[in-house]
Design an enzyme around this catalytic site. Structure first.
Site, PDB file in Angstrom:
ATOM      1  N   ASP A  71       4.531  12.706  -9.274  1.00  0.00           N
ATOM      2  CA  ASP A  71       4.289  11.925  -8.054  1.00  0.00           C
ATOM      3  C   ASP A  71       3.681  12.858  -7.019  1.00  0.00           C
ATOM      4  O   ASP A  71       4.140  13.991  -6.879  1.00  0.00           O
ATOM      5  CB  ASP A  71       5.592  11.318  -7.511  1.00  0.00           C
ATOM      6  CG  ASP A  71       5.345  10.075  -6.674  1.00  0.00           C
ATOM      7  OD1 ASP A  71       4.562  10.169  -5.715  1.00  0.00           O
ATOM      8  OD2 ASP A  71       5.936   9.023  -6.971  1.00  0.00           O
ATOM      9  N   ASN A  79       9.882   3.132   1.926  1.00  0.00           N
ATOM     10  CA  ASN A  79      10.282   3.268   0.522  1.00  0.00           C
ATOM     11  C   ASN A  79      11.762   2.937   0.313  1.00  0.00           C
ATOM     12  O   ASN A  79      12.166   2.516  -0.777  1.00  0.00           O
ATOM     13  CB  ASN A  79      10.057   4.699   0.027  1.00  0.00           C
ATOM     14  CG  ASN A  79       8.626   5.166   0.125  1.00  0.00           C
ATOM     15  OD1 ASN A  79       8.369   6.343   0.360  1.00  0.00           O
ATOM     16  ND2 ASN A  79       7.671   4.261  -0.049  1.00  0.00           N
ATOM     17  N   LEU A  80      12.573   3.152   1.347  1.00  0.00           N
ATOM     18  CA  LEU A  80      14.020   3.152   1.154  1.00  0.00           C
ATOM     19  C   LEU A  80      14.603   1.775   0.881  1.00  0.00           C
ATOM     20  O   LEU A  80      15.754   1.665   0.463  1.00  0.00           O
ATOM     21  CB  LEU A  80      14.707   3.766   2.384  1.00  0.00           C
ATOM     22  CG  LEU A  80      14.245   5.196   2.731  1.00  0.00           C
ATOM     23  CD1 LEU A  80      15.068   5.743   3.887  1.00  0.00           C
ATOM     24  CD2 LEU A  80      14.338   6.118   1.520  1.00  0.00           C
ATOM     25  N   ASP A 139       2.015   2.082  -9.854  1.00  0.00           N
ATOM     26  CA  ASP A 139       1.876   0.832  -9.111  1.00  0.00           C
ATOM     27  C   ASP A 139       0.433   0.355  -8.995  1.00  0.00           C
ATOM     28  O   ASP A 139       0.107  -0.429  -8.114  1.00  0.00           O
ATOM     29  CB  ASP A 139       2.477   0.979  -7.706  1.00  0.00           C
ATOM     30  CG  ASP A 139       1.763   2.040  -6.878  1.00  0.00           C
ATOM     31  OD1 ASP A 139       0.837   2.692  -7.397  1.00  0.00           O
ATOM     32  OD2 ASP A 139       2.136   2.219  -5.697  1.00  0.00           O
ATOM     33  N   ASN A 140      -0.461   0.857  -9.879  1.00  0.00           N
ATOM     34  CA  ASN A 140      -1.839   0.371  -9.842  1.00  0.00           C
ATOM     35  C   ASN A 140      -2.393   0.315 -11.260  1.00  0.00           C
ATOM     36  O   ASN A 140      -1.950   1.026 -12.163  1.00  0.00           O
ATOM     37  CB  ASN A 140      -2.714   1.245  -8.936  1.00  0.00           C
ATOM     38  CG  ASN A 140      -2.887   2.644  -9.476  1.00  0.00           C
ATOM     39  OD1 ASN A 140      -3.708   2.895 -10.370  1.00  0.00           O
ATOM     40  ND2 ASN A 140      -2.119   3.593  -8.949  1.00  0.00           N
ATOM     41  N   CYS A 197       2.326  -3.953  -4.260  1.00  0.00           N
ATOM     42  CA  CYS A 197       3.570  -4.223  -3.530  1.00  0.00           C
ATOM     43  C   CYS A 197       3.405  -4.030  -2.032  1.00  0.00           C
ATOM     44  O   CYS A 197       4.058  -4.702  -1.239  1.00  0.00           O
ATOM     45  CB  CYS A 197       4.683  -3.318  -4.067  1.00  0.00           C
ATOM     46  SG  CYS A 197       5.267  -3.775  -5.713  1.00  0.00           S
ATOM     47  N   CYS A 350      -6.911  -6.239   7.483  1.00  0.00           N
ATOM     48  CA  CYS A 350      -5.514  -6.415   7.083  1.00  0.00           C
ATOM     49  C   CYS A 350      -4.891  -5.031   6.966  1.00  0.00           C
ATOM     50  O   CYS A 350      -5.294  -4.112   7.679  1.00  0.00           O
ATOM     51  CB  CYS A 350      -5.412  -7.212   5.792  1.00  0.00           C
ATOM     52  SG  CYS A 350      -6.185  -6.407   4.361  1.00  0.00           S
TER      53      CYS A 350
END
Length: 392
Positions: A71, A79-80, A139-140, A197, A350
């Site tokens: 990462d 994130n939490l 996540d992609n 997300c 956006c």
């Protein structure tokens, strides 16, 4: 599919390990031999976010001997809500370091290897070479295709999961024994056509369920117990509390992966034929260009309307001065189209660009041609123009 154990057993367990893993040792399917396989296992988790958090915690607690964490991000307050391996005390800290510290506190017998870098075509094969099994917590789409292809090249199985809003999916892929990610999704979606997300949101507890299921598959693969998800895809709908399962087989005639390309940042790892015409490109402005236009508007040298298509609460977190809020839903219902002056230039924005592109296409379809949207959204504005605001 039932498979042989992925990992050979390690040497005898120490007294401390016998005590720690006592509840595993009494399970006949695992026993001491299974625990020794877990001790000898090297598992790489790509992504220490929503899916990676529970997967890493439970694999560490289970006694996986070596956990690698890939990462390149740092812990952010947003994130939490779902990334339970991190906490307030690690805000701003690299996620790999935060995860390593939490794992060390949970189980000091586990070795953690930090890879603080983004997965790319240039490093993927070398990263995977040191491990027995890979978990995909990315996540992609670009990273998912890249990771699947790298696993095919290195001969490794990998456990995949995906979450969005209230829905989750997971499976096991292994080119040597069954299907891969490309058999499930042969054609990558057009960039920006599927929200992530950050744009669409996710129920915070959902990744706990899917990430834990991924950890279960990893334990089964390492020890050789049970029937894995290889050849099956499970889908979960949290709103109805229902699971569905579909069979998945290798695509007949699919060409094997022979090389990697792409960067893992959203670019597919291998090109694939498009299922239809490529969507028409829409006009964009950069954050720097928008800043100049806003300054010119302030001086009376130009005129346009800046429209924020995010939800109202988002403007409280970060905003571009002078924007009028008109949520995307009002474009989709047609309400906004009647409220926008067709004779005035319109610039839309956006958070990251996906929603404003959608609104722009609807606006252009309604006949408003003098319009564009902000490339990269508010996040690009913060990075390039106004770093005093915090990304969210």
């Amino acid at each position: 599919m039932d498979l042989d154990p992925l990992v050979e057993p390690a040497a005898a367990l120490t007294e401390a390990e016998l005590r720690r893993y006592a509840r595993h040792l009494t399970v006949p399917q695992i026993g001491e031999e299974g625990q020794r396989r877990l001790k000898n296992a090297r598992v790489l988790c790509v992504g220490a976010g929503g899916l990676g958090s529970p997967a890493l915690l439970y694999l560490a607690a289970a006694g996986v001997g070596t956990l690698g964490v890939v990462d390149d991000d740092v812990v952010d307050a947003s994130n939490l809500q779902r990334q339970v391996i991190h906490g307030e005390g690690t805000l701003g800290v690299p996620k790999t370091r935060s995860a390593a510290a939490r794992i060390a506190d949970l189980n000091p017998l586990v070795r953690v290897v930090e890879h603080r870098e983004r997965l790319t075509a240039g490093n993927a094969v070398d990263l995977l070479a040191a491990y027995d099994l890979v978990l995909d917590g990315t996540d992609n789409f670009g990273s998912r295709y890249l990771l699947s292809d790298a696993c095919e090249l290195t001969g490794l199985p990998h456990v995949w999961g995906s979450i969005l809003r209230f829905d989750g999916q997971y499976s096991v892929f292994w080119a040597a024994c069954g299907p891969t990610y490309r058999d499930l999704y042969p054609v990558p979606p057009a960039p920006g056509s599927v929200p992530d997300c950050a744009e669409a949101g996710v129920l915070g507890v959902l990744p706990g369920l899917l990430g834990t299921a991924m950890a279960v598959e990893a334990v089964k693969l390492v020890t050789g117990i049970g029937t894995t998800m290889l050849g099956r895809v499970a889908t979960y709908d949290a709103l109805s509390a229902r699971w569905w399962e579909i069979p998945l087989a290798p695509t007949p005639g699919r060409a094997p992966v022979t090389a990697l390309a792409g960067t893992g940042d959203g670019t597919p790892a291998r090109s694939a034929p498009s299922p239809g015409p490529v969507p028409e490109a829409v006009p964009t402005v950069t954050a720097g260009e928008l800043a100049e236009l806003l300054a010119a508007r302030e001086r009376g040298e130009t005129d346009f309307e800046l429209v924020d298509v995010r939800e109202p609460y988002e403007a409280r977190l970060a905003a571009i001065p002078g924007a009028r809020p008109v949520p995307l839903g009002q474009f989709e219902s047609g309400e906004a189209l009647a409220r926008i002056d067709p004779g005035r230039r319109v610039l839309l924005h956006c958070k990251a660009g996906a929603r404003s592109e959608r609104a722009l296409r609807l606006l252009r379809a309604a006949g408003h041609t003098d319009a564009a949207h902000l490339e990269g959204g508010v996040l690009a504005w913060i990075e390039q123009v106004d770093p005093s605001q915090r990304p969210y």
